[in-house]
Design a protein around this motif. Sequence first.
Motif, PDB file in Angstrom:
ATOM      1  N   ARG A 250       0.836  -1.206   0.000  1.00 17.31           N
ATOM      2  CA  ARG A 250       0.000   0.000   0.000  1.00 17.31           C
ATOM      3  C   ARG A 250       0.871   1.257   0.000  1.00 17.31           C
ATOM      4  O   ARG A 250       0.578   2.233  -0.691  1.00 17.31           O
ATOM      5  N   ILE A 251       1.937   1.236   0.768  1.00 17.85           N
ATOM      6  CA  ILE A 251       2.835   2.403   0.823  1.00 17.85           C
ATOM      7  C   ILE A 251       3.541   2.584  -0.531  1.00 17.85           C
ATOM      8  O   ILE A 251       3.714   3.708  -1.004  1.00 17.85           O
ATOM      9  N   LYS A 252       3.896   1.459  -1.162  1.00 18.43           N
ATOM     10  CA  LYS A 252       4.517   1.548  -2.489  1.00 18.43           C
ATOM     11  C   LYS A 252       3.619   2.321  -3.451  1.00 18.43           C
ATOM     12  O   LYS A 252       4.087   3.170  -4.222  1.00 18.43           O
ATOM     13  N   LYS A 253       2.318   2.031  -3.380  1.00 14.72           N
ATOM     14  CA  LYS A 253       1.376   2.745  -4.264  1.00 14.72           C
ATOM     15  C   LYS A 253       1.353   4.237  -3.935  1.00 14.72           C
ATOM     16  O   LYS A 253       1.320   5.084  -4.828  1.00 14.72           O
ATOM     17  N   ILE A 254       1.338   4.553  -2.634  1.00  9.88           N
ATOM     18  CA  ILE A 254       1.323   5.970  -2.232  1.00  9.88           C
ATOM     19  C   ILE A 254       2.572   6.661  -2.753  1.00  9.88           C
ATOM     20  O   ILE A 254       2.522   7.790  -3.255  1.00  9.88           O
ATOM     21  N   LEU A 255       3.701   5.976  -2.660  1.00 11.02           N
ATOM     22  CA  LEU A 255       4.969   6.570  -3.083  1.00 11.02           C
ATOM     23  C   LEU A 255       5.059   6.757  -4.596  1.00 11.02           C
ATOM     24  O   LEU A 255       5.883   7.520  -5.082  1.00 11.02           O
ATOM     25  N   ALA A 256       4.206   6.039  -5.328  1.00  6.81           N
ATOM     26  CA  ALA A 256       4.234   6.155  -6.788  1.00  6.81           C
ATOM     27  C   ALA A 256       3.358   7.312  -7.280  1.00  6.81           C
ATOM     28  O   ALA A 256       3.385   7.673  -8.455  1.00  6.81           O
ATOM     29  N   ASP A 257       2.595   7.900  -6.368  1.00  3.99           N
ATOM     30  CA  ASP A 257       1.722   9.022  -6.726  1.00  3.99           C
ATOM     31  C   ASP A 257       2.574  10.212  -7.221  1.00  3.99           C
ATOM     32  O   ASP A 257       3.624  10.500  -6.664  1.00  3.99           O
ATOM     33  N   ARG A 258       2.089  10.856  -8.262  1.00  3.25           N
ATOM     34  CA  ARG A 258       2.866  11.911  -8.901  1.00  3.25           C
ATOM     35  C   ARG A 258       3.239  13.045  -7.935  1.00  3.25           C
ATOM     36  O   ARG A 258       4.369  13.487  -7.869  1.00  3.25           O
TER      37      ARG A 258
END
Length: 413
Positions: free
Chosen positions: A173-181
Amino acid sequence: MPRVLLLIPTTSYKATDFIAAAEKLNIDLVVASDQRQTLEDVFPDRMLTLDFLDRKASVNRVIAFAKAYPLDAVVATDEEAVTLAAIISSALGLSHNPIESVQATQNKYQLRQMLTQAQVPTPKADLFSITDVPESIALRMTYPVVLKPIHLSASCGVIRANNPNEFQAAFDRIKKILADREVLHRGKEAAQTILVESFIPGVEVALEGLLQNGTLSTLAIFDKPDPLDGPFFEETLYVTPSRLPETTQKAIQQTTQKACHAIGLRDGPIHAELRINEHGPFVIEVAARSIGGICSRTLRFGLGISLEEMVLQHALKIPIASLQRQNMASGVMMIPIPKAGVLVDVQGIGAAKGIAGIEGVVIMIRRKQKVVPLPEGRRYLGFIFAKGERPEEVEQALRLAHEKLRFEITSSN
Ligand code: ADP
Ligand code: CA
């Protein structure tokens, strides 16, 4: 009139309070923001646009500006610009915190290392890459743990995991947050890592302080009466004065002072968060800025000066009449986000304002805008303010006022 450069991100909530403070103190404020301001051409001596991430260009821009309009101090309102403020001050020959110290407050892993080295109690922490395989790391952990990005704030991406399954889910889940532009924009390198910490049980407080030449004065200790045990850590209630025993409050102050010393911070406002259990206080975070959002409105000092006035006075080396918080108990509720969606309407504001002790209800998210709960969310829904004789009354008033509010939120799409 002294002139202060205020570094204020467009996402900041603090513009109004700093501008009011500057007016009261008769200070010329130059507002530097990270997005072009409409009136910049009309008021070239009052407004600047700086790319906060391009530090070199920003410094050059300010040096050129200061030749025409000399600056007496540089103040950052929010996390995003604290390091830049120190770098610009250094370039202009103005007093400032050591740049490495301010930088450390913006990197949770570096902060942990500095505190651990100085034997200031703080969670154990290990840094991983987003390319690591969570399945195998998860098996090596002693639970519970807290996973988090190293460079975000407002509890964004902070998740507790109690077992390997939860660990993997949190990691992904954090990986997804970190991929946010938008998140990537705040630091590409930082977005490649995830910090894993031991979970510190206990109650939590926030300490607002002012450092003057290395010495910390405590301006307020806020209790956080709602338990913060995860899996997400939404901030809600802040109430001061603290109801913790005097000895515990002393220990909190001493630990915070030690932490500032370990980090090397010497001047200006700090916002620290600590958790306290039978082993004493543990430092969760020290930020080189004043309290977040518009929560500083709970604080008035001496004959009524605001925290922003105090910060500006300190930056300009103007003597501060009193660091003593006014006597009343005071508190704020950062209104929890009930669910994800689009805000259609807020009802009950009048009724909430009518509760005894309530000083104000401020909704920050406009109608038709998105509301995003933690751990992905990064914006406040709003704030409720209260004052009273005792902290218990303030807490009660905030809870009652909150119960009056009804948020109509439709699921997005
Ligand atoms: P942020 O900078 O986003 O506020 P923090 O590291 O301060 O991130 O974490 C946010 C909140 O999460 C803290 O105020 C605390 O309630 C909780 N938290 C974070 N780390 C820990 C930990 N190691 N043990 C217990 N609680 C934690
Ligand atoms: Ca924090």
